[in-house]
Scaffold this motif. Structure first.
Motif, PDB file in Angstrom:
ATOM      1  N   ALA A  19      52.502 -51.453  33.410  1.00  0.00           N
ATOM      2  CA  ALA A  19      51.694 -52.581  32.945  1.00  0.00           C
ATOM      3  C   ALA A  19      51.190 -53.378  34.143  1.00  0.00           C
ATOM      4  CB  ALA A  19      52.521 -53.473  32.027  1.00  0.00           C
ATOM      5  N   ALA A  20      49.943 -53.802  34.075  1.00  0.00           N
ATOM      6  CA  ALA A  20      49.326 -54.502  35.205  1.00  0.00           C
ATOM      7  C   ALA A  20      49.536 -56.008  35.086  1.00  0.00           C
ATOM      8  CB  ALA A  20      47.838 -54.202  35.272  1.00  0.00           C
TER       9      ALA A  20
ATOM     10  N   ALA B 126      43.411 -51.404  30.855  1.00  0.00           N
ATOM     11  CA  ALA B 126      44.824 -51.625  30.521  1.00  0.00           C
ATOM     12  C   ALA B 126      45.386 -50.579  29.577  1.00  0.00           C
ATOM     13  CB  ALA B 126      44.992 -53.018  29.915  1.00  0.00           C
ATOM     14  N   ASP B 127      44.578 -50.086  28.632  1.00  0.00           N
ATOM     15  CA  ASP B 127      45.077 -49.115  27.662  1.00  0.00           C
ATOM     16  C   ASP B 127      44.692 -47.681  28.014  1.00  0.00           C
ATOM     17  OD1 ASP B 127      42.411 -49.662  27.221  1.00  0.00           O
ATOM     18  OD2 ASP B 127      42.544 -49.561  25.029  1.00  0.00           O
TER      19      ASP B 127
ATOM     20  N   VAL C 205      32.803 -47.187  46.447  1.00  0.00           N
ATOM     21  CA  VAL C 205      32.480 -47.166  45.028  1.00  0.00           C
ATOM     22  C   VAL C 205      33.708 -47.588  44.230  1.00  0.00           C
ATOM     23  CG1 VAL C 205      31.875 -45.696  43.060  1.00  0.00           C
ATOM     24  CG2 VAL C 205      30.715 -45.387  45.259  1.00  0.00           C
ATOM     25  N   LEU C 206      33.488 -48.461  43.251  1.00  0.00           N
ATOM     26  CA  LEU C 206      34.520 -48.794  42.273  1.00  0.00           C
ATOM     27  C   LEU C 206      34.179 -48.057  40.990  1.00  0.00           C
ATOM     28  CD1 LEU C 206      36.045 -52.288  41.535  1.00  0.00           C
ATOM     29  CD2 LEU C 206      35.329 -50.797  39.651  1.00  0.00           C
ATOM     30  N   TYR C 207      35.100 -47.183  40.569  1.00  0.00           N
ATOM     31  CA  TYR C 207      34.889 -46.383  39.362  1.00  0.00           C
ATOM     32  C   TYR C 207      35.894 -46.816  38.305  1.00  0.00           C
ATOM     33  CZ  TYR C 207      34.442 -42.408  36.204  1.00  0.00           C
ATOM     34  OH  TYR C 207      34.234 -41.625  35.095  1.00  0.00           O
ATOM     35  N   VAL C 208      35.419 -47.075  37.087  1.00  0.00           N
ATOM     36  CA  VAL C 208      36.271 -47.542  36.000  1.00  0.00           C
ATOM     37  C   VAL C 208      36.379 -46.449  34.944  1.00  0.00           C
ATOM     38  CG1 VAL C 208      36.767 -49.429  34.410  1.00  0.00           C
ATOM     39  CG2 VAL C 208      35.297 -49.840  36.401  1.00  0.00           C
ATOM     40  N   GLY C 209      37.622 -46.050  34.615  1.00  0.00           N
ATOM     41  CA  GLY C 209      37.827 -45.006  33.628  1.00  0.00           C
ATOM     42  C   GLY C 209      39.059 -45.253  32.784  1.00  0.00           C
ATOM     43  N   ASN C 210      39.278 -44.330  31.829  1.00  0.00           N
ATOM     44  CA  ASN C 210      40.413 -44.513  30.921  1.00  0.00           C
ATOM     45  C   ASN C 210      41.152 -43.239  30.560  1.00  0.00           C
ATOM     46  OD1 ASN C 210      38.222 -43.562  29.104  1.00  0.00           O
ATOM     47  ND2 ASN C 210      39.709 -43.993  27.479  1.00  0.00           N
ATOM     48  N   ASP C 211      40.571 -42.058  30.852  1.00  0.00           N
ATOM     49  CA  ASP C 211      41.241 -40.834  30.406  1.00  0.00           C
ATOM     50  C   ASP C 211      41.223 -39.775  31.507  1.00  0.00           C
ATOM     51  OD1 ASP C 211      42.624 -39.158  28.651  1.00  0.00           O
ATOM     52  OD2 ASP C 211      41.413 -39.794  26.947  1.00  0.00           O
TER      53      ASP C 211
ATOM     54  N   THR D 146      43.205 -53.176  34.979  1.00  0.00           N
ATOM     55  CA  THR D 146      42.812 -54.444  34.368  1.00  0.00           C
ATOM     56  C   THR D 146      43.898 -54.933  33.409  1.00  0.00           C
ATOM     57  OG1 THR D 146      41.700 -53.412  32.480  1.00  0.00           O
ATOM     58  CG2 THR D 146      40.389 -53.768  34.480  1.00  0.00           C
ATOM     59  N   SER D 147      43.886 -56.220  33.145  1.00  0.00           N
ATOM     60  CA  SER D 147      44.766 -56.774  32.115  1.00  0.00           C
ATOM     61  C   SER D 147      44.174 -56.577  30.730  1.00  0.00           C
ATOM     62  CB  SER D 147      44.989 -58.271  32.362  1.00  0.00           C
ATOM     63  OG  SER D 147      45.641 -58.482  33.588  1.00  0.00           O
ATOM     64  N   ALA D 148      42.847 -56.502  30.645  1.00  0.00           N
ATOM     65  CA  ALA D 148      42.164 -56.342  29.359  1.00  0.00           C
ATOM     66  C   ALA D 148      42.008 -54.855  29.026  1.00  0.00           C
ATOM     67  CB  ALA D 148      40.791 -57.003  29.397  1.00  0.00           C
ATOM     68  N   PRO D 149      42.184 -54.488  27.755  1.00  0.00           N
ATOM     69  CA  PRO D 149      41.923 -53.105  27.344  1.00  0.00           C
ATOM     70  C   PRO D 149      40.434 -52.797  27.361  1.00  0.00           C
ATOM     71  CG  PRO D 149      43.282 -54.306  25.723  1.00  0.00           C
ATOM     72  CD  PRO D 149      42.693 -55.319  26.659  1.00  0.00           C
ATOM     73  N   GLY D 150      40.114 -51.499  27.251  1.00  0.00           N
ATOM     74  CA  GLY D 150      38.726 -51.095  27.155  1.00  0.00           C
ATOM     75  C   GLY D 150      38.061 -51.690  25.934  1.00  0.00           C
ATOM     76  N   GLY D 151      36.821 -52.135  26.081  1.00  0.00           N
ATOM     77  CA  GLY D 151      36.094 -52.728  24.977  1.00  0.00           C
ATOM     78  C   GLY D 151      36.488 -54.144  24.656  1.00  0.00           C
TER      79      GLY D 151
END
Length: 455
Positions: free
Chosen positions: A29-30, A420-421, A397-403, A434-439
């Protein structure tokens, strides 16, 4: 870390198993954009007396995060990775594994808990110095405590047990990190690890015939005598953050408190243990106030020239609504749109990169005025080509992903960021989380890292 490499090692061990019931995947957890296990590793590496840092884990994602933060990883066997496993067992195993791997004797061992997010290198040096420089056998972090502790039932407090001079306050099993405030200054060292502690706490004499009333009873005070705070003895609360032990004494005793135990005071404002979601929420709220910005902790505008965003699960919550005609609908966060607009105004190159072929992705790109590449099987190759065409250095580059399909892009860029999720493995590979989940505003949060909270 600057301890003498020629002497016995000063080894900091961070137990971080994968299973957690109170907060799922808790150690990843962040808080302040950094996974808890990485925060603990960084605090240990900031301590001048620590030679090396080991993370003991059974979880691949935690292992990846720990290595990325600069720790040595020891694979914890399943026999000591369950719900009933003690921290002592993990530390003993990690010490043996480290000595076998490096051929180095461990002279002093530290137990550091990653559930204490605001632990500092100074705190860790404090317990280490108590053993190495001040001759203590064991040491722990404590904080001043001024509360009146009560207990319900038949466990009577000082002066309420009907016996006269003292009350016996039962304590937890050795493997636990909790102690009763007011008892921490009198540790019992002669009992075996599985024993239950009890400590005699002086209290006012009462006639042996006194029958205590039902209801609540004072643990660290006599409820019939309410002294002023300045007139009470100073109680100290075990913070659960850091412990230090002579390695040979720890092996012999099998538990963390033995011989002379030194109490190392820490800042009460920084004391927080994360055991449930409410603790995690408090830690995230406190991080902007308590975290001292360090180099590389979170990216700033000076670190980044471009921001590349995955779409599903990053700008959405990864759910899709399908109507009777087969059309797909997703929900996005207006705060993310605000963040993207601020990033564009700041002159950052922007791109949405998605595997899916979906009109919704293109529509969102048009709305945000951000170019879109979608229907991409090899996102890393497409990202590399885009960087070449736009003269952007991948390391900036900052790349944001989830899977997991984002992991090849994580390997390519300088700032891989997970929401976060995100999948556990993705969070483990990320440089920041991030502390916030995607979306739910994760992109807006990242924009605030780069541009400041007011954007």
């Amino acid at each position: 870390m600057s301890a003498d490499p020629s002497g016995p090692a000063v080894l900091a061990v961070i137990p971080a198993r994968g299973g957690s019931k109170g907060v799922p995947a808790k150690n990843l957890a962040a808080v302040g954009g950094v996974p808890l296990v990485a925060r603990a590793v960084r605090a240990c590496r900031a301590a001048r007396l620590v030679t090396d840092v080991v993370v003991s884990t059974d979880d691949p994602a935690i292992a990846a995060t720990a290595r990325g933060a600069g720790a040595v990883v020891v694979q914890r066997p399943g026999t000591i990775a369950g719900d009933t496993a003690t921290s002592e067992a993990a530390v003993l195993h990690a010490m043996d594994a480290y000595e076998a791997m490096h051929g180095t004797e461990v002279g002093t061992v530290l137990l550091v808990q990653c559930t204490s997010p605001f632990l500092t290198g100074e705190d860790i040096d404090g317990v280490a110095a108590a053993v190495i420089e001040q001759g203590a056998d064991s040491a722990l972090t404590v904080a001043p405590f001024h509360g009146f502790v009560w207990r319900e039932g038949d466990d009577f407090g000082p002066g309420e047990n009907g016996a006269g001079a003292a009350a016996v306050v039962p304590g937890p099993a050795r493997g636990d990190r909790y102690v009763v405030p007011g008892v921490v200054e009198a540790p019992v060292s002669a009992m075996p690890p599985a024993a239950v502690e009890s400590v005699a706490v002086p209290g006012p004499a009462r006639p042996a015939t006194h029958a205590p009333a039902a209801g609540g009873h004072g643990v660290n005070h006599d409820k019939s005598h309410r002294p002023r705070r300045q007139d009470r003895p100073q109680d100290l609360l075990e913070t659960g953050a850091a412990y230090a032990m002579r390695a040979d004494g720890f092996r012999s005793a099998g538990h963390r408190f033995f011989g002379r135990t030194e109490l190392v005071r820490t800042d009460t404002a920084r004391v927080l243990e994360i055991d449930d979601p409410h603790d995690l929420a408090r830690a995230r709220a406190l991080a902007p106030l308590l975290d001292v910005p360090g180099p590389g902790a979170l990216p700033t505008r000076d670190d980044v020239d471009a921001v590349v965003l995955d779409f599903d699960g990053t700008q959405t919550d990864d759910r899709v609504l399908i109507d009777s005609d087969g059309r797909e609908l997703v929900a996005v966060h207006r705060g993310d749109g605000l963040g993207v607009a601020a990033l564009r105004r700041a002159g950052l190159a922007l791109l949405i990169l998605s595997t899916e072929v979906n009109p919704v992705v293109a529509a969102r790109g048009r709305k945000l005025r951000v170019p879109v590449l979608h229907g991409i099987d090899r996102k890393d190759l497409a990202l590399k080509q885009w960087c070449e065409e736009h003269a952007v250095v991948p390391e900036r580059v900052l790349y944001v992903g989830n899977d997991v399909n984002d992991l090849p892009c994580f390997d390519l860029v300088g700032w891989p960021v997970a929401v976060a999720d995100a999948h556990d493995v993705v969070r483990g590979a990320a440089r920041a989380v991030t502390s916030a989940p995607g979306g739910s505003g994760a992109v807006r949060e990242i924009a605030s890292w780069l541009l400041g909270p007011s954007l």
